[in-house]
Design an enzyme around this catalytic site. Structure first.
Site, PDB file in Angstrom:
ATOM      1  N   ASP A   1       0.240   5.094   0.693  1.00 39.92           N
ATOM      2  CA  ASP A   1       0.139   6.114   1.750  1.00 39.92           C
ATOM      3  C   ASP A   1       0.068   5.467   3.141  1.00 39.92           C
ATOM      4  OD1 ASP A   1       0.110   8.051  -0.243  1.00 39.92           O
ATOM      5  OD2 ASP A   1      -2.068   7.966  -0.424  1.00 39.92           O
TER       6      ASP A   1
ATOM      7  N   ASP B   1       0.883  -1.150   0.000  1.00 42.80           N
ATOM      8  CA  ASP B   1       0.000   0.000   0.000  1.00 42.80           C
ATOM      9  C   ASP B   1       0.932   1.215   0.000  1.00 42.80           C
ATOM     10  OD1 ASP B   1      -2.162   1.791   0.525  1.00 42.80           O
ATOM     11  OD2 ASP B   1      -1.554   1.757   2.637  1.00 42.80           O
TER      12      ASP B   1
HETATM   13 MG   LIG Z   1      -2.578   3.398   3.416  1.00 39.72          MG
END
Ligand SMILES: [Mg+2]
Length: 175
Positions: free
Chosen positions: A11, A9
């Site tokens: 962010d 992932d």
């Molecule tokens: Mg995230």
């Protein structure tokens, strides 16, 4: 032989998450403290490194595809400079949450696309995220899952492992 991969992932794992905002320019893109060392390990260990990122800021009209592309060019240049490697691929889902698109996590569309494109053995591969939606997408995609709790208090019993940060994940799983 099939490839093994670490799905990141973005962010909150690769870079700091700005709560309630989108990273729309390179100046706002800052690597998290443990990311670089972890990334070097992952690449030297022979994993593909693949980003799967929900970016509905584009669907909402708060950011353009061009702005996101600039952020990713910057990210790849920086990661190359700091580690000698780059992400092997970047998958982004720009659909709005309410569209319930198959690409948007917690759905596994981006993972499935990557698995097909890169001939990935999911049983040897990992999803690392900071939200429940990352873990659910990883599970649905057949991956082993790690939930990081550095910037989020979300927790999920389905996660195979829950760690405070990438440093802890690195020490406990990948060494
Ligand atoms: Mg995230």
């Amino acid at each position: 032989m099939k490839n093994k991969a670490v799905f990141f992932d973005r962010d909150g794992v690769v870079n700091y998450r700005i709560v309630g905002e989108y990273i729309s320019s390179p100046e706002n893109f800052v690597f998290t403290p443990d990311f670089i060392d972890f990334f070097i390990y992952v690449k030297k260990a022979g994993y593909l490194a693949i980003i799967t990122s929900n970016q509905q800021g584009i669907g909402k009209g708060l950011m353009t595809e061009e702005q996101l592309e600039k952020v990713h060019v910057h990210m790849q240049n920086q990661v190359k400079k700091l580690t000698g490697f780059k992400f092997d691929d970047i998958f982004v889902c720009t659909e709005l949450a309410e569209a319930n698109s198959h690409c948007r996590k917690p759905n596994p569309g981006m993972i499935e696309e990557a698995v097909k494109k890169w001939d990935i053995d999911t049983s040897q591969s990992w999803m690392i995220g900071d939200r429940a939606s990352d873990v659910i997408a990883g599970k649905r995609g057949g991956l082993k899952t790690i939930l990081l709790r550095c910037f989020s208090n979300e927790t999920l019993p389905e996660a195979d492992f829950v760690f405070r940060n990438l440093y802890e994940a690195h020490r406990k799983i990948f060494l």
